[in-house]
Design a protein around this motif. Structure first.
Motif, PDB file in Angstrom:
ATOM      1  N   ALA A  51     -76.238-114.393  -9.307  1.00  0.00           N
ATOM      2  CA  ALA A  51     -75.510-114.570 -10.581  1.00  0.00           C
ATOM      3  C   ALA A  51     -75.706-115.993 -10.934  1.00  0.00           C
ATOM      4  O   ALA A  51     -76.288-116.971 -10.128  1.00  0.00           O
ATOM      5  CB  ALA A  51     -74.006-114.497 -10.308  1.00  0.00           C
ATOM      6  N   GLU A  52     -75.763-116.047 -12.362  1.00  0.00           N
ATOM      7  CA  GLU A  52     -76.132-117.447 -13.089  1.00  0.00           C
ATOM      8  C   GLU A  52     -74.943-117.732 -14.162  1.00  0.00           C
ATOM      9  O   GLU A  52     -74.456-116.475 -14.752  1.00  0.00           O
ATOM     10  CB  GLU A  52     -77.421-117.467 -13.698  1.00  0.00           C
ATOM     11  N   LEU A  53     -74.632-118.905 -14.147  1.00  0.00           N
ATOM     12  CA  LEU A  53     -73.612-119.153 -15.278  1.00  0.00           C
ATOM     13  C   LEU A  53     -74.059-119.925 -16.376  1.00  0.00           C
ATOM     14  O   LEU A  53     -74.514-121.067 -15.977  1.00  0.00           O
ATOM     15  CB  LEU A  53     -72.406-119.665 -14.800  1.00  0.00           C
ATOM     16  N   TYR A  54     -73.927-119.723 -17.620  1.00  0.00           N
ATOM     17  CA  TYR A  54     -74.241-120.701 -18.733  1.00  0.00           C
ATOM     18  C   TYR A  54     -73.496-121.478 -19.234  1.00  0.00           C
ATOM     19  O   TYR A  54     -72.247-120.648 -19.337  1.00  0.00           O
ATOM     20  CB  TYR A  54     -74.986-119.607 -19.918  1.00  0.00           C
ATOM     21  N   SER A  55     -73.138-122.524 -19.525  1.00  0.00           N
ATOM     22  CA  SER A  55     -72.138-123.540 -20.089  1.00  0.00           C
ATOM     23  C   SER A  55     -72.635-123.910 -21.387  1.00  0.00           C
ATOM     24  O   SER A  55     -73.821-124.425 -21.570  1.00  0.00           O
ATOM     25  CB  SER A  55     -72.038-124.852 -19.239  1.00  0.00           C
ATOM     26  N   PHE A  56     -71.845-123.452 -22.469  1.00  0.00           N
ATOM     27  CA  PHE A  56     -72.122-124.148 -23.866  1.00  0.00           C
ATOM     28  C   PHE A  56     -72.104-125.638 -24.017  1.00  0.00           C
ATOM     29  O   PHE A  56     -73.087-126.166 -24.555  1.00  0.00           O
ATOM     30  CB  PHE A  56     -71.138-123.429 -24.680  1.00  0.00           C
ATOM     31  N   ASN A  57     -71.452-126.036 -23.165  1.00  0.00           N
ATOM     32  CA  ASN A  57     -71.323-127.658 -23.402  1.00  0.00           C
ATOM     33  C   ASN A  57     -72.320-128.197 -22.754  1.00  0.00           C
ATOM     34  O   ASN A  57     -73.010-129.391 -23.442  1.00  0.00           O
ATOM     35  CB  ASN A  57     -70.050-128.294 -22.760  1.00  0.00           C
ATOM     36  N   ALA A  58     -73.106-127.783 -21.714  1.00  0.00           N
ATOM     37  CA  ALA A  58     -74.086-128.478 -20.950  1.00  0.00           C
ATOM     38  C   ALA A  58     -75.519-127.844 -21.347  1.00  0.00           C
ATOM     39  O   ALA A  58     -76.464-128.337 -21.317  1.00  0.00           O
ATOM     40  CB  ALA A  58     -74.113-128.170 -19.525  1.00  0.00           C
ATOM     41  N   ASN A  59     -75.375-126.654 -22.155  1.00  0.00           N
ATOM     42  CA  ASN A  59     -76.650-125.933 -22.876  1.00  0.00           C
ATOM     43  C   ASN A  59     -77.674-125.742 -21.596  1.00  0.00           C
ATOM     44  O   ASN A  59     -78.864-125.853 -21.789  1.00  0.00           O
ATOM     45  CB  ASN A  59     -77.367-126.767 -23.933  1.00  0.00           C
ATOM     46  N   SER A  60     -76.881-125.145 -20.269  1.00  0.00           N
ATOM     47  CA  SER A  60     -77.942-124.738 -19.423  1.00  0.00           C
ATOM     48  C   SER A  60     -77.269-123.899 -18.444  1.00  0.00           C
ATOM     49  O   SER A  60     -76.064-123.588 -18.558  1.00  0.00           O
ATOM     50  CB  SER A  60     -77.947-126.066 -18.527  1.00  0.00           C
ATOM     51  N   TRP A  61     -78.237-123.043 -17.273  1.00  0.00           N
ATOM     52  CA  TRP A  61     -77.838-122.133 -16.754  1.00  0.00           C
ATOM     53  C   TRP A  61     -77.859-122.933 -15.322  1.00  0.00           C
ATOM     54  O   TRP A  61     -78.339-123.904 -15.048  1.00  0.00           O
ATOM     55  CB  TRP A  61     -78.859-120.897 -16.319  1.00  0.00           C
ATOM     56  N   LYS A  62     -76.663-122.321 -14.208  1.00  0.00           N
ATOM     57  CA  LYS A  62     -76.647-122.694 -13.153  1.00  0.00           C
ATOM     58  C   LYS A  62     -76.511-121.720 -12.055  1.00  0.00           C
ATOM     59  O   LYS A  62     -75.808-120.758 -12.425  1.00  0.00           O
ATOM     60  CB  LYS A  62     -75.699-123.732 -12.457  1.00  0.00           C
ATOM     61  N   PRO A  63     -77.001-121.426 -10.758  1.00  0.00           N
ATOM     62  CA  PRO A  63     -76.729-120.729  -9.911  1.00  0.00           C
ATOM     63  C   PRO A  63     -75.369-120.398  -9.430  1.00  0.00           C
ATOM     64  O   PRO A  63     -74.627-121.444  -9.225  1.00  0.00           O
ATOM     65  CB  PRO A  63     -77.768-120.803  -8.702  1.00  0.00           C
ATOM     66  N   ILE A  64     -74.891-119.277  -9.086  1.00  0.00           N
ATOM     67  CA  ILE A  64     -73.380-119.035  -8.607  1.00  0.00           C
ATOM     68  C   ILE A  64     -73.512-118.340  -7.357  1.00  0.00           C
ATOM     69  O   ILE A  64     -74.063-117.252  -7.378  1.00  0.00           O
ATOM     70  CB  ILE A  64     -72.582-118.246  -9.755  1.00  0.00           C
ATOM     71  N   GLN A  65     -72.844-118.879  -6.346  1.00  0.00           N
ATOM     72  CA  GLN A  65     -72.821-118.191  -5.045  1.00  0.00           C
ATOM     73  C   GLN A  65     -71.940-116.993  -4.995  1.00  0.00           C
ATOM     74  O   GLN A  65     -70.844-116.838  -5.613  1.00  0.00           O
ATOM     75  CB  GLN A  65     -72.117-119.310  -3.938  1.00  0.00           C
ATOM     76  N   VAL A  66     -72.779-116.027  -4.539  1.00  0.00           N
ATOM     77  CA  VAL A  66     -72.125-114.600  -4.462  1.00  0.00           C
ATOM     78  C   VAL A  66     -71.855-114.448  -2.838  1.00  0.00           C
ATOM     79  O   VAL A  66     -72.816-114.453  -2.066  1.00  0.00           O
ATOM     80  CB  VAL A  66     -72.964-113.356  -4.908  1.00  0.00           C
ATOM     81  N   PRO A  67     -70.580-114.231  -2.509  1.00  0.00           N
ATOM     82  CA  PRO A  67     -70.410-114.242  -1.010  1.00  0.00           C
ATOM     83  C   PRO A  67     -71.118-113.070  -0.503  1.00  0.00           C
ATOM     84  O   PRO A  67     -71.135-111.826  -1.191  1.00  0.00           O
ATOM     85  CB  PRO A  67     -68.598-114.059  -0.960  1.00  0.00           C
ATOM     86  N   LYS A  68     -71.209-113.359   0.822  1.00  0.00           N
ATOM     87  CA  LYS A  68     -72.102-112.232   1.529  1.00  0.00           C
ATOM     88  C   LYS A  68     -71.233-110.802   1.518  1.00  0.00           C
ATOM     89  O   LYS A  68     -72.032-109.680   1.443  1.00  0.00           O
ATOM     90  CB  LYS A  68     -72.213-112.625   2.807  1.00  0.00           C
ATOM     91  N   GLU A  69     -70.023-110.823   1.885  1.00  0.00           N
ATOM     92  CA  GLU A  69     -69.393-109.686   1.883  1.00  0.00           C
ATOM     93  C   GLU A  69     -69.378-108.949   0.584  1.00  0.00           C
ATOM     94  O   GLU A  69     -68.972-107.408   0.534  1.00  0.00           O
ATOM     95  CB  GLU A  69     -67.897-109.858   2.266  1.00  0.00           C
ATOM     96  N   MET A  70     -69.756-109.357  -0.614  1.00  0.00           N
ATOM     97  CA  MET A  70     -69.726-108.832  -1.882  1.00  0.00           C
ATOM     98  C   MET A  70     -71.152-108.351  -2.502  1.00  0.00           C
ATOM     99  O   MET A  70     -71.401-107.832  -3.245  1.00  0.00           O
ATOM    100  CB  MET A  70     -69.105-109.723  -2.811  1.00  0.00           C
ATOM    101  N   GLN A  71     -72.200-108.675  -1.373  1.00  0.00           N
ATOM    102  CA  GLN A  71     -73.478-108.443  -1.766  1.00  0.00           C
ATOM    103  C   GLN A  71     -73.754-107.020  -1.670  1.00  0.00           C
ATOM    104  O   GLN A  71     -74.545-106.396  -2.526  1.00  0.00           O
ATOM    105  CB  GLN A  71     -74.456-108.971  -0.675  1.00  0.00           C
ATOM    106  N   GLY A  72     -72.869-106.287  -1.214  1.00  0.00           N
ATOM    107  CA  GLY A  72     -72.999-104.763  -1.014  1.00  0.00           C
ATOM    108  C   GLY A  72     -72.145-104.047  -2.174  1.00  0.00           C
ATOM    109  O   GLY A  72     -71.964-102.811  -2.194  1.00  0.00           O
ATOM    110  N   PHE A  73     -71.706-104.763  -3.103  1.00  0.00           N
ATOM    111  CA  PHE A  73     -70.801-104.217  -3.990  1.00  0.00           C
ATOM    112  C   PHE A  73     -71.638-103.114  -4.824  1.00  0.00           C
ATOM    113  O   PHE A  73     -72.561-103.310  -5.362  1.00  0.00           O
ATOM    114  CB  PHE A  73     -70.276-105.257  -5.032  1.00  0.00           C
ATOM    115  N   LYS A  74     -70.815-102.118  -4.893  1.00  0.00           N
ATOM    116  CA  LYS A  74     -71.510-100.855  -5.618  1.00  0.00           C
ATOM    117  C   LYS A  74     -70.930-100.584  -6.978  1.00  0.00           C
ATOM    118  O   LYS A  74     -69.812-100.418  -7.382  1.00  0.00           O
ATOM    119  CB  LYS A  74     -71.389 -99.453  -4.977  1.00  0.00           C
ATOM    120  N   PHE A  75     -71.760-101.269  -8.007  1.00  0.00           N
ATOM    121  CA  PHE A  75     -71.262-101.251  -9.343  1.00  0.00           C
ATOM    122  C   PHE A  75     -71.342-100.031 -10.014  1.00  0.00           C
ATOM    123  O   PHE A  75     -72.101 -98.879  -9.572  1.00  0.00           O
ATOM    124  CB  PHE A  75     -72.168-102.367 -10.291  1.00  0.00           C
TER     125      PHE A  75
END
Length: 322
Positions: free
Chosen positions: A180-204
């Motif tokens: 996952a990545e998150l864009y900030s309008f104020n910073a005008n940039s993307w940053k990585p977001i940590q996805v917990p290990k227990e949610m890696q198998g999430f079936k969307f």
């Protein structure tokens, strides 16, 4: 005379600030002074503050495809005629599906692969091309969420990529998962977001879209539950579905709470709205009420507020009033 003109402009400012967005779009064509008032960033902030406090007509964005593979965008509001929005030229010329997310009058536009994204303000007729996300060309499925963080007064875009992550790993390991990545309008940039290990198998759910609840909580529906992301603390959370039964709605924003509608009972005759409420610092599913007439409703699309739902039967779309 100058003071009278100033007073008149101040009164016009106050009157216009109470109008819905569709009416403001029309008012911009009345005269240059009105257009100048409506386009002023101070007016935009004042209008947003008033809109958040009052029960205003629900507005939706609608895409209409033309025969030449291009598309038109309309804004529809209950009780008013549709208004065609003037897309930026370089966006309207692109013959690709428009991605639409909106928050507080701002709209996200992009291509079907979510590679190139724009933030667009239809009222001020301003647009901005976002920097390319790091994971823009990776993954099998992408989900986009858009909302507002009131704590930092920042608009943020969440981009989630599901699929093979081999290209992201330095050791060449083949791995399936989610980044996952998150864009900030104020910073005008993307940053990585940590996805917990227990949610890696999430079936969307590949069909459902990311829904924004209470303007700041982004929700991704899955097969076993809902993955939520709070734009304030920037943390993912998992919520198992509330009870047995067939889910016949999108994730709904029910008065600021994450909600779902389930069909259950003998002959699937009962429709119940469940909402996630905070109790002693924890979120619990609460059974709110049943919906009638249950047999006629095939699917619920969105909660419009004030006891109204937009739903569909097996043959057509309709609005349900409670």
């Amino acid at each position: 005379m100058a003071s009278m003109n100033h007073l008149a402009e101040d009164l016009i400012f106050q009157i216009l600030s109470w109008l819905p967005v569709l009416s403001l779009l029309r008012c911009k064509s009345v005269c240059k002074s009105w257009k100048s008032i409506i386009s002023n960033p101070k007016f935009i902030q004042a209008h947003l503050a008033i809109s958040q406090k009052k029960q205003h007509p629900f507005s939706t964005l609608r895409v209409v495809s033309r025969s030449d593979e291009s598309q038109d965008l309309f804004m529809d509001t209950l009780g008013e005629n549709s208004v065609k929005l003037s897309l930026p030229r370089y966006i309207s010329d692109v013959r690709a599906q428009l991605l639409i997310r909106s928050c507080n009058g701002l709209v996200i536009l992009g291509d079907i692969f979510f590679v190139f994204l724009y933030i667009w303000n239809p009222l001020m007729r301003m647009d901005k091309l976002l920097p390319l996300a790091h994971y823009a060309r990776l993954g099998v499925v992408n989900k986009i969420g858009f909302g507002f963080d009131p704590l930092s007064s920042d608009y943020k875009i969440l981009r989630v990529v599901f699929g093979r992550l081999s290209d992201l790993l330095d050791n060449g390991e083949k791995k399936e998962g989610m980044v996952a990545e998150l864009y900030s309008f104020n910073a005008n940039s993307w940053k990585p977001i940590q996805v917990p290990k227990e949610m890696q198998g999430f079936k969307f759910d590949p069909i459902s879209e990311c829904v924004c609840v209470d303007s700041r909580v982004l929700c991704l529906p899955g097969t076993d539950g809902i993955l939520s992301f709070d734009l304030q603390d920037e943390v993912f959370r998992m919520h198992k579905y509330p009870a047995s039964g067939e889910i016949i709605s999108e994730v709904l924003d029910f008065e600021g709470s994450i909600a779902l509608i389930l069909r259950s009972g003998e002959r699937a005759s009962v429709l119940t709205l469940w909402a996630l409420d905070e109790v002693d610092g924890n979120l619990w599913w609460t059974e709110k009420f049943n919906i009638e007439p249950a047999k006629r409703i095939a699917y619920v699309l969105i909660y419009l507020g004030d006891g109204k739902f937009n739903c569909c039967t097996r043959s057509l779309s309709c609005m349900l009033l409670l």
